[in-house]
Motif scaffolding. Structure first.
Motif, PDB file in Angstrom:
ATOM      1  N   ASN A   1      43.546  65.650 -80.381  1.00  0.00           N
ATOM      2  CA  ASN A   1      42.629  66.512 -80.834  1.00  0.00           C
ATOM      3  C   ASN A   1      43.218  67.652 -81.403  1.00  0.00           C
ATOM      4  O   ASN A   1      44.564  67.933 -81.208  1.00  0.00           O
ATOM      5  CB  ASN A   1      41.475  66.708 -80.099  1.00  0.00           C
ATOM      6  CG  ASN A   1      41.673  67.596 -78.842  1.00  0.00           C
ATOM      7  OD1 ASN A   1      42.976  68.057 -78.936  1.00  0.00           O
ATOM      8  ND2 ASN A   1      40.856  67.640 -77.921  1.00  0.00           N
ATOM      9  N   LYS A   2      42.589  68.518 -82.090  1.00  0.00           N
ATOM     10  CA  LYS A   2      43.339  69.791 -82.751  1.00  0.00           C
ATOM     11  C   LYS A   2      43.925  70.881 -81.588  1.00  0.00           C
ATOM     12  O   LYS A   2      44.633  71.489 -81.976  1.00  0.00           O
ATOM     13  CB  LYS A   2      42.526  70.520 -83.431  1.00  0.00           C
ATOM     14  CG  LYS A   2      41.907  69.824 -84.733  1.00  0.00           C
ATOM     15  CD  LYS A   2      42.813  70.210 -85.874  1.00  0.00           C
ATOM     16  CE  LYS A   2      42.093  69.464 -87.260  1.00  0.00           C
ATOM     17  NZ  LYS A   2      42.966  69.650 -88.342  1.00  0.00           N
TER      18      LYS A   2
ATOM     19  N   TYR B   1      48.590  60.724 -84.237  1.00  0.00           N
ATOM     20  CA  TYR B   1      47.430  60.955 -85.260  1.00  0.00           C
ATOM     21  C   TYR B   1      46.406  62.084 -84.432  1.00  0.00           C
ATOM     22  O   TYR B   1      46.467  62.351 -83.387  1.00  0.00           O
ATOM     23  CB  TYR B   1      46.434  60.037 -85.631  1.00  0.00           C
ATOM     24  CG  TYR B   1      47.075  58.707 -86.340  1.00  0.00           C
ATOM     25  CD1 TYR B   1      47.086  59.136 -87.887  1.00  0.00           C
ATOM     26  CD2 TYR B   1      47.581  57.757 -85.840  1.00  0.00           C
ATOM     27  CE1 TYR B   1      47.681  57.986 -88.451  1.00  0.00           C
ATOM     28  CE2 TYR B   1      48.357  56.691 -86.523  1.00  0.00           C
ATOM     29  CZ  TYR B   1      48.282  56.976 -88.138  1.00  0.00           C
ATOM     30  OH  TYR B   1      48.955  56.272 -88.745  1.00  0.00           O
ATOM     31  N   ILE B   2      46.167  63.152 -85.461  1.00  0.00           N
ATOM     32  CA  ILE B   2      45.159  64.174 -84.908  1.00  0.00           C
ATOM     33  C   ILE B   2      43.753  63.752 -85.597  1.00  0.00           C
ATOM     34  O   ILE B   2      43.571  63.783 -86.847  1.00  0.00           O
ATOM     35  CB  ILE B   2      45.715  65.328 -85.396  1.00  0.00           C
ATOM     36  CG1 ILE B   2      47.119  65.601 -84.615  1.00  0.00           C
ATOM     37  CG2 ILE B   2      44.826  66.612 -85.213  1.00  0.00           C
ATOM     38  CD1 ILE B   2      47.854  66.931 -85.236  1.00  0.00           C
ATOM     39  N   VAL B   3      42.859  64.113 -84.789  1.00  0.00           N
ATOM     40  CA  VAL B   3      41.352  64.032 -85.359  1.00  0.00           C
ATOM     41  C   VAL B   3      40.791  65.139 -84.632  1.00  0.00           C
ATOM     42  O   VAL B   3      40.855  65.861 -83.578  1.00  0.00           O
ATOM     43  CB  VAL B   3      40.522  62.697 -84.896  1.00  0.00           C
ATOM     44  CG1 VAL B   3      40.576  62.841 -83.154  1.00  0.00           C
ATOM     45  CG2 VAL B   3      39.325  62.462 -85.417  1.00  0.00           C
ATOM     46  N   ASP B   4      39.888  65.969 -85.682  1.00  0.00           N
ATOM     47  CA  ASP B   4      39.252  67.003 -85.098  1.00  0.00           C
ATOM     48  C   ASP B   4      37.875  66.920 -84.509  1.00  0.00           C
ATOM     49  O   ASP B   4      36.963  66.899 -84.902  1.00  0.00           O
ATOM     50  CB  ASP B   4      38.657  68.021 -86.515  1.00  0.00           C
ATOM     51  CG  ASP B   4      38.458  69.365 -86.280  1.00  0.00           C
ATOM     52  OD1 ASP B   4      38.429  69.654 -85.085  1.00  0.00           O
ATOM     53  OD2 ASP B   4      37.709  69.944 -87.352  1.00  0.00           O
ATOM     54  N   ILE B   5      38.052  66.688 -83.135  1.00  0.00           N
ATOM     55  CA  ILE B   5      36.991  66.277 -82.078  1.00  0.00           C
ATOM     56  C   ILE B   5      37.460  66.827 -80.835  1.00  0.00           C
ATOM     57  O   ILE B   5      38.680  66.228 -80.655  1.00  0.00           O
ATOM     58  CB  ILE B   5      36.411  64.735 -82.235  1.00  0.00           C
ATOM     59  CG1 ILE B   5      35.008  64.709 -81.405  1.00  0.00           C
ATOM     60  CG2 ILE B   5      37.438  63.832 -81.883  1.00  0.00           C
ATOM     61  CD1 ILE B   5      34.393  63.308 -81.838  1.00  0.00           C
ATOM     62  N   ASP B   6      36.903  67.402 -80.039  1.00  0.00           N
ATOM     63  CA  ASP B   6      37.168  67.426 -78.713  1.00  0.00           C
ATOM     64  C   ASP B   6      36.575  66.398 -77.706  1.00  0.00           C
ATOM     65  O   ASP B   6      35.810  65.586 -77.914  1.00  0.00           O
ATOM     66  CB  ASP B   6      36.613  68.824 -78.146  1.00  0.00           C
ATOM     67  CG  ASP B   6      35.200  69.199 -78.100  1.00  0.00           C
ATOM     68  OD1 ASP B   6      34.451  68.337 -77.858  1.00  0.00           O
ATOM     69  OD2 ASP B   6      34.918  70.246 -78.429  1.00  0.00           O
ATOM     70  N   LYS B   7      37.084  66.346 -76.385  1.00  0.00           N
ATOM     71  CA  LYS B   7      36.878  65.354 -75.536  1.00  0.00           C
ATOM     72  C   LYS B   7      35.233  65.361 -75.209  1.00  0.00           C
ATOM     73  O   LYS B   7      34.705  64.385 -74.976  1.00  0.00           O
ATOM     74  CB  LYS B   7      37.628  65.675 -74.401  1.00  0.00           C
ATOM     75  CG  LYS B   7      39.082  65.201 -74.354  1.00  0.00           C
ATOM     76  CD  LYS B   7      39.844  65.223 -73.051  1.00  0.00           C
ATOM     77  CE  LYS B   7      41.198  64.625 -73.273  1.00  0.00           C
ATOM     78  NZ  LYS B   7      41.809  64.495 -72.062  1.00  0.00           N
ATOM     79  N   GLU B   8      34.414  66.535 -75.092  1.00  0.00           N
ATOM     80  CA  GLU B   8      33.196  66.741 -74.821  1.00  0.00           C
ATOM     81  C   GLU B   8      32.553  65.891 -75.819  1.00  0.00           C
ATOM     82  O   GLU B   8      31.563  65.131 -75.754  1.00  0.00           O
ATOM     83  CB  GLU B   8      32.934  68.099 -74.770  1.00  0.00           C
ATOM     84  CG  GLU B   8      31.401  68.146 -74.030  1.00  0.00           C
ATOM     85  CD  GLU B   8      31.601  67.651 -72.716  1.00  0.00           C
ATOM     86  OE1 GLU B   8      30.528  66.993 -72.220  1.00  0.00           O
ATOM     87  OE2 GLU B   8      32.289  67.743 -71.754  1.00  0.00           O
TER      88      GLU B   8
END
Length: 131
Positions: free
Chosen positions: A37-38, A92-99
């Protein structure tokens, strides 16, 4: 008009690329790549990706997450448009957090969804991408 082979030759400095160029990568090299994530937290890895049979376009990657020794893993379809490759981290990076990932569309290994247009619309909607 430049053909595909010529573009590959130019992209690999004279050698015809067979698995990676500056702009292209073979599917088997994408599978297994880590997704972060970011904030730099590891979310999972690319298990595979789904390609439109008629368009040839990658619609989304399936990220696996969780489980022990491959058992109990969940699979998260992530629209390809939401993944950004980062050379520095090799993933890869995706804009989402674990929650937020807990509420994302997902499925168990034994319970694969019907990959139809309704499913794709739902996945894309979750990530804020119009279909």
């Amino acid at each position: 008009m430049t053909n595909h082979a010529t573009m590959l030759e130019r992209a690999s400095d004279g050698d015809v690329a067979h698995d990676e160029t500056a702009a292209l990568i073979a599917s088997d090299k994408v599978e297994g790549t880590t997704v972060y994530n970011k904030n730099g937290e590891k979310l999972g890895q690319i298990e595979n990706f789904m390609v439109g049979k008629r368009t040839g376009r990658v619609e989304y990657a399936v990220m696996s997450f969780g489980g022990i020794l491959g058992l109990g893993k969940n699979h998260y379809p992530i629209p390809w448009d939401r993944l950004e490759y980062n050379v520095g981290i090799g993933g890869y990076i995706v804009d989402i957090d674990k929650e937020a990932l807990k509420d994302a569309p997902s499925y168990a290994q034994d319970d694969q969804p019907q990959f139809n247009s309704d499913y794709v619309v739902g996945v894309r909607s979750y990530y804020g991408i119009p279909y």
